[in-house]
Scaffold this motif. Sequence first.
Motif, PDB file in Angstrom:
ATOM      1  N   THR A  36       0.817  -1.371  -0.131  1.00 31.87           N
ATOM      2  CA  THR A  36       0.040   0.047  -0.233  1.00 31.87           C
ATOM      3  C   THR A  36       0.806   1.214   0.188  1.00 31.87           C
ATOM      4  N   PRO A  37       0.227   2.326  -0.375  1.00 28.60           N
ATOM      5  CA  PRO A  37       1.090   3.499  -0.366  1.00 28.60           C
ATOM      6  C   PRO A  37       1.712   3.818   1.117  1.00 28.60           C
ATOM      7  N   PHE A  38       1.014   3.350   1.940  1.00 27.30           N
ATOM      8  CA  PHE A  38       1.461   3.804   3.347  1.00 27.30           C
ATOM      9  C   PHE A  38       2.632   2.921   3.642  1.00 27.30           C
ATOM     10  N   GLU A  39       2.674   1.516   3.449  1.00 23.30           N
ATOM     11  CA  GLU A  39       3.768   0.505   3.468  1.00 23.30           C
ATOM     12  C   GLU A  39       4.862   1.123   2.561  1.00 23.30           C
ATOM     13  N   ILE A  40       4.805   1.535   1.320  1.00 25.98           N
ATOM     14  CA  ILE A  40       5.968   1.984   0.431  1.00 25.98           C
ATOM     15  C   ILE A  40       6.499   2.894   0.996  1.00 25.98           C
ATOM     16  N   TYR A  41       5.844   3.925   1.443  1.00 22.00           N
ATOM     17  CA  TYR A  41       6.373   5.379   1.819  1.00 22.00           C
ATOM     18  C   TYR A  41       7.141   5.072   3.380  1.00 22.00           C
ATOM     19  N   ASN A  42       6.463   4.408   4.235  1.00 17.30           N
ATOM     20  CA  ASN A  42       6.935   4.465   5.382  1.00 17.30           C
ATOM     21  C   ASN A  42       8.057   3.204   5.683  1.00 17.30           C
ATOM     22  N   PHE A  43       7.917   2.079   4.846  1.00 17.06           N
ATOM     23  CA  PHE A  43       8.743   1.160   5.102  1.00 17.06           C
ATOM     24  C   PHE A  43       9.190   0.519   3.903  1.00 17.06           C
ATOM     25  N   PRO A  44       9.938   1.449   3.114  1.00 19.18           N
ATOM     26  CA  PRO A  44      10.651   0.770   2.113  1.00 19.18           C
ATOM     27  C   PRO A  44      11.711  -0.548   2.236  1.00 19.18           C
ATOM     28  N   LYS A  45      11.658  -1.314   1.575  1.00 21.13           N
ATOM     29  CA  LYS A  45      12.450  -2.572   1.973  1.00 21.13           C
ATOM     30  C   LYS A  45      13.692  -2.569   1.240  1.00 21.13           C
ATOM     31  N   THR A  46      13.974  -1.943   0.100  1.00 24.67           N
ATOM     32  CA  THR A  46      15.367  -1.844  -0.605  1.00 24.67           C
ATOM     33  C   THR A  46      15.808  -0.579  -0.558  1.00 24.67           C
ATOM     34  N   ARG A  47      17.169  -0.573  -0.918  1.00 23.58           N
ATOM     35  CA  ARG A  47      17.667   0.770  -1.145  1.00 23.58           C
ATOM     36  C   ARG A  47      17.261   1.581  -2.358  1.00 23.58           C
TER      37      ARG A  47
END
Lengths: 296, 353, 276
Positions: free
Chosen positions: B217-228
């Motif tokens: 979700t946009p929330f996950e992507i923005y707040n918890f990016p997984k990769t550099r």
Amino acid sequence: MAQTAITPQGKIYPPTNWKTWLGVAPFFIFAILFLFLPSLRLFTASFTDPEGNFTLNNIIQLFSEKYIVDAYKLSIQISAVTALGGGILGFLLAYSVTVGGLPKSLRSILITFSGVASNFAGVPLAFAFVATIGRQGFMTHILRDYFGMDIYEAGFNLYSFAGLSLVYMYFQFPLMVLIMAPALDGLKKEWREAAENLGASTAQYWLKVAMPVLLPSILGAMILLFGNAFGAYATAYALTGGRIGVVTIQIGAQIRGDVLYNPGLGYAMAIGMVVIMAISLAGYSWLQAKTERWLK
Amino acid sequence: MAYLSISKVTKQFGDTVVVDNFNLDIEKGEFVSFLGPSGCGKTTTLRMVAGFELPTSGQIFLDGVDITDKSPNQRNVGMIFQSYALFPNMTVEQNIGFGLTVRKLEKDVIKQRVDEMVRLIHLEKHAHKYPYQLSGGQQQRVSLARALANRPQVLLLDEPLSALDAKIRVSLRSEIRAIQKSLGITAIFVTHDQEEALSISDRIVVMNVGEMEQVGTPFEIYNFPKTRFVANFVGSLNTAEAQVLDPANGLLTMDGIQLQTHEGIIGKKKGDKVTFAIRPERFSFVAEGKKENLLEGTVINITFLGSVVRIQMQIGNSTFNMDTFNRPSLELPKIGEKCQVTCSTKAVLILEG
Amino acid sequence: MKFLYRLRNFPFWSWLWFIIGALYFILPLLATFEFSLSWDPAIPWKAYQRAFEDNDFWETFIYSNVLAVATIFFSVLLVVPTAYWIRLRLPQARRIVEFITLMPFVVPAIILVFGLIRIYSSPFTIPFTDIQLMQPLTNFKMGTNILIVAGYTVLAMPYMYRSVDTGMRTVDIATLTEAAQSLGASWYVIITKIILPNIRSALLSGALLTFAIVVGEVTLASFLGVDAFGPYLFLLGQHRAYEPAALSFVSFLLTWFAMGMIQMVTGGQGQAQGAH
């Protein structure tokens, strides 16, 4: 006085004075001296009899003398036929190298060849066709010996309407290729994709989108081809030596000829030609403007 | 099975792998964005769903039907192009009715559907105009209506806003979202603009050189990016390398400066190198009594970005950006000055790659 | 299945049209070449030898080339400043000038030549008097040369103007000029260092087109009575068979060379259009 000129497009130009126009004066003087004055003189000359008096005879003759009317008819026919034939073949060729899926390299070969062929006219062209499908021509022999087709037996003659048309086609269809290739490039890939995406078949795309979009360009180009053939003189003269009386040859004969000699009439015929050419050019510009509006 | 299922799809052009083993399930009514830089394969993936490209391998299912090899005009999928792709020889109405006309629907059905679509995009006054008489925003709305008139099962949008002015872009994007929601239509939206993707989507697929980097979700992507890559591409995070000091307690060291994470670092041992990220707005100037994540750095540059002021600092051997709200009372350090900043332990994100 | 997909996409019709077009192009050339070699089976190049041995060939051919060079020089001198000035200062004049450059299409060579003769075969007098300033241009060699170069300049105008104007538009010559001016460049520097180098390929393409039009031109040359290559070839064709074929083939190669050069310098953007 500062003035602003507003063009039909609504563009506002900076004010200019007469000095700015001086920059293009040489061009205008040249055009007047070597284009407009000569044309104007022909115009007045067509209303003059051999003694230098005013007359309407030449103009009347344009419409009453059968061989003149025939010459115009012949010229118009030959121009129309070669514009249509050359137009269709040229369009198909331009199609094949643009959106038709042929390799890119063939395109530049075709464009170069078209550039050559559209400028390959007059004496060399006439010779080339005599060598090809003249009575002793290369193709005439091949067709007779290998395909059992004697085209002269079948009534073909290079020095006829059909023959002259075939020769004219040689510079007509390359001209069409040169005009249509950029126009076909103007067909956006997305239009085709959008049409397919909306459920249209290839035929529906061509019928409802591509052809209507291209139509003004096609018609405009064919008008140009028409004028191209209509004004041709050297090719017809070199091929037939004046035996086929197209307008240009008749004009030459009237003004400089040994048999027919009536300069005033020749000038009147020339003016008649200019009128026809001007009408075709006007049609061309009109269609051109229409296309540009769409494809902006 | 999901409504639209893209399964193990790979696309090669010659030797170049443009899309590599792409797997995605999209539910009915969902709005999914493919986000990534140009050349990441997002448009190619979209074009495979539309049928303009054939996958080298893999399958695409729509509502349980395998559509992988179907030609574009046999799929009921609507496409919006970046360049609008309106037919220049047709009026707004004719453009919208095109798909219905080629399907040979009855005249009054077409008329009714076209009118409905014209109302939907609020172009009643322009229904008889030609595309060249419309603005870019209006043209793209016509294009939307044209795609929707066919009642497609999926709506595909290929960077539909990229050619428009900034203001129109924002308003049209909410209009697209509103229409999508009201019709309950499934949509895939391709963009390279992270703000666009964040604001419009239910879910975002971040892509890079043919591979999916992260789905969420946009929330996950923005707040918890997984990769550099995701950290850098979405919201321009600060990223740097550090060594693990104490994995269980989440302690790191970067050029001798200690950093504390909120949770322990799983799967790493002491001395391992890791990449971490800190969002610029998570920094603040040091308040009294702070104990962990005290960072001292030198101010390199200060940039005003309207509501935000961005301060660039050298901390250890790395450069960090710090964003702070632009208040009239704000007291800024000078360039070349040393100052102390801090961030909460939750702000230090450990990245996978 | 992949194979069938390939097959369905094979552009059969495109190939067909292309092959028909290619045959139309090539067969007449092939036939001309074949014919030119068939004079004497023992010496295949006999027609070429004979043709090149003729002094009249060299005289007319060189003369036509000189005319072509003069026409190119004069066209460039006339068209480049005009096109430049319109781009820079006088966009209002665009329509009228473009219209004029299209005029040769309305007034074909056969008409133009009679108009020119009609005007310039009478002496120049001061208007409303009988005082003669100059004898008619058609009465002396140099006068005829001036007249024919002017005529060729008119015929070449559409191609030269369009080529130069397109060249100037592609490099946005007005902005380049303003940039150069703001950097303190003099007009001399602007013209020699900015404008000419930037429209070089456009100039070359216009020049080669003009060359292709002028070298084989018949109508103007024969009615003005100059001994150019076109009328020479025409006369040769009246009473010889093989040499004209050889020269036709050579002139085709020359045109091809000119067009190939245009393709090379413009990267395929060169637009050639018929002139007859």
